[in-house]
Design a protein around this motif. Structure first.
Motif, PDB file in Angstrom:
ATOM      1  N   CYS A 195       0.858  -1.183   0.000  1.00 20.45           N
ATOM      2  CA  CYS A 195       0.000   0.000   0.000  1.00 20.45           C
ATOM      3  C   CYS A 195       0.900   1.242   0.000  1.00 20.45           C
ATOM      4  CB  CYS A 195      -0.927  -0.005   1.217  1.00 20.45           C
ATOM      5  SG  CYS A 195      -0.079   0.169   2.798  1.00 20.45           S
ATOM      6  N   CYS A 217       3.049   1.466   3.229  1.00 21.85           N
ATOM      7  CA  CYS A 217       4.141   0.508   3.396  1.00 21.85           C
ATOM      8  C   CYS A 217       5.279   0.785   2.408  1.00 21.85           C
ATOM      9  CB  CYS A 217       3.627  -0.923   3.261  1.00 21.85           C
ATOM     10  SG  CYS A 217       2.658  -1.440   4.710  1.00 21.85           S
ATOM     11  N   LEU A 267      -2.991  -0.507   7.858  1.00 25.49           N
ATOM     12  CA  LEU A 267      -2.692   0.929   7.842  1.00 25.49           C
ATOM     13  C   LEU A 267      -3.766   1.747   7.126  1.00 25.49           C
ATOM     14  CD1 LEU A 267       1.185   0.916   7.378  1.00 25.49           C
ATOM     15  CD2 LEU A 267      -0.134   1.393   9.437  1.00 25.49           C
ATOM     16  N   CYS A 274      -2.702  -4.973   0.784  1.00 26.04           N
ATOM     17  CA  CYS A 274      -1.253  -4.829   0.914  1.00 26.04           C
ATOM     18  C   CYS A 274      -0.642  -6.114   1.472  1.00 26.04           C
ATOM     19  CB  CYS A 274      -0.962  -3.658   1.850  1.00 26.04           C
ATOM     20  SG  CYS A 274       0.749  -3.525   2.364  1.00 26.04           S
ATOM     21  N   CYS A 331       1.241  -4.924   5.355  1.00 28.22           N
ATOM     22  CA  CYS A 331       0.413  -4.641   6.542  1.00 28.22           C
ATOM     23  C   CYS A 331      -0.949  -5.313   6.463  1.00 28.22           C
ATOM     24  CB  CYS A 331       0.249  -3.135   6.731  1.00 28.22           C
ATOM     25  SG  CYS A 331      -0.855  -2.373   5.522  1.00 28.22           S
TER      26      CYS A 331
HETATM   27 ZN    ZN Z   1       0.525  -1.711   3.860  1.00 28.29          ZN
END
Ligand code: ZN
Ligand code: ZN
Length: 436
Positions: free
Chosen positions: A15, A18, A87, A80, A83
């Motif tokens: 994402c 990240c 997040l 993602c 994570c």
């Molecule tokens: Zn992420």
């Protein structure tokens, strides 16, 4: 670097946060999600101009709408790979914190989090793929949730001096983390006086049911309905809207002994307080109004955790002055009594653990000094005597001799049986008094 970024997109589908966090130490004043989006936009523009459809598809899969918009058949965005979407939900987590904290009075707070090994591993592998050392997810999460809570509640995050610590534990579940709120206890220190005999200092659980409640204790779980701890604690607990309290005092007097004079130092620890700003002068007055016939407090003030150790320490350093009502087996001449008391002053007493406390104290010999022994009232077979003693000297046994376990004793020296009928602590000398 372009190849590495493409490889990272392929393997981890990061994402914006990240990806940006991998470059989290590059430039300041940016959020990681802005960093990540900037990188993705750059890659996307390049790929669009050069007709690299595969890169555009990777970007679209990672959530870049601008890449999806230029593809005929864009892939659906996927979560993602680092994570797993956590997040994206910092706003929700901040709402949870704000909801928990909105009824609490506090100054600083701090957000903490614990993460499963697989997330930290994915993060490390992403960084290795990119050849960078980024900012750990824990730091980003804690900071981003903290910032939002500051805004929602108009409070201040203060990691150095927090009254409140909230911790998200993502190890059991990423979707539904465990959530803990730790509230720093309040410490109130002061001195107490016990004006009535028969009140224990602390809660005395019923020995038969060990506090569960039984016919022996009238189902209260306690041997005595009141204690110094509870009488003071209930008022403080209500004032601070605390869940419970812990009492720490500089030693203790027997249940049948009063604590008078300047009082005995104590610290009350209030656990999970909802309020933190209470006028202690007012509370002092309230305690003394409500329970003042039994227990009074003086000099209440805010303390800190170190006071707990200090107050315990004090009990081992502080001399106490006692007033004892003594009954002799037969009249003792006043001259003789005065002479014996004079001899007791400055003398060292060898005291084996009294029989009455043997069930909870180790059997050993203590050497303690009597500093003063003054005759206050005399009436043949009765006398009122004041003793100033080292900490830890048992005064009842100093008088009776405890069947030879305390030597010398008043009874031994006057050669008549002696018994302590009543006892008061009339002064607590914080620094031990005269040390000569
Ligand atoms: Zn992420
Ligand atoms: Zn019981």
């Amino acid at each position: 670097m372009i190849d590495r970024l493409r490889e990272a997109l392929k393997r981890f589908n990061p994402c914006d946060s990240c990806l940006g966090r991998a470059f989290g130490y590059g430039l300041t004043g940016l959020e990681n999600r802005e960093r990540g989006r900037a990188i993705k936009l750059y890659l996307g523009m390049r790929a669009h101009l050069e007709g690299e459809e595969e890169t555009l598809e990777l970007l679209a899969r990672s959530g870049l709408e601008e890449a999806a918009a230029v593809l005929d058949d864009p892939p659906e965005p996927e979560p993602c790979g680092v994570c797993r979407g956590v997040l994206d939900k910092v706003d929700e987590f901040a709402e949870v914190v704000a909801c928990e904290l909105k009824d609490l009075e506090f100054r600083g707070f701090v957000v903490g989090s614990r993460w499963p090994e697989e997330i930290r591993k994915a993060e490390k592998e992403l960084w290795e793929t990119l050849g960078v050392e980024g900012e750990p997810i824990k730091r980003e999460f804690n900071r981003e949730v903290g910032k939002r809570v500051e805004h929602l509640l108009d409070v201040r995050a203060d990691p150095r001096n927090p009254d409140i610590e909230v911790v998200f534990d993502f190890r059991p579940s990423l979707e539904d983390p465990k959530f803990e709120v730790h509230v720093r206890p309040i410490y109130v220190r002061g001195r107490y006086l016990k004006l009535r005999r028969g009140i224990p200092q602390t809660k005395w659980p019923c020995p038969r049911c060990r506090g569960a409640g039984c016919p022996n204790c009238d189902f209260t779980g306690k041997l005595y309905t009141e204690s110094v701890e509870e009488l003071i604690g209930m008022v403080l607990k209500d004032a601070f809207l605390a869940e419970s309290h812990k009492f720490h005092a500089a030693g203790r007097e027997d249940i049948d002994v009063r604590m008078l004079g300047n009082g005995r130092p104590f610290v009350m620890e209030l656990l999970y307080p909802k309020r933190r700003n209470v006028d202690l002068k007012e509370i002092e007055g309230e305690i003394n109004r409500k329970v003042g016939d039994d227990v009074q407090v003086v000099g209440l003030e805010y303390g800190d955790p170190e006071d707990v150790g200090k107050v315990k320490d004090l009990s081992e350093r502080s001399r106490k002055r006692y007033r004892a009502w003594v009954k002799f087996g037969k009249p003792v001449p006043e001259d003789k009594l005065r002479e014996v008391l004079k001899g007791l002053e400055r003398s060292v007493i060898e005291q084996r653990t009294p029989r009455r406390v043997l069930h909870r104290r180790a059997d050993k010999v203590r050497r303690k000094r009597v500093h003063e022994a003054k005759l206050i009232e005399y009436d043949g077979d009765r006398a009122v005597i004041e003793f100033l003693c080292d900490p830890g000297l048992y005064v009842k046994e100093l008088i009776s001799g405890d069947a030879g376990r305390t030597r010398p004793s008043l009874a031994e020296l006057v050669e008549v049986e002696a018994e302590c009928e009543r006892l008061d602590v009339i002064e607590f000398l914080d620094e031990g008094g005269d040390r000569s």
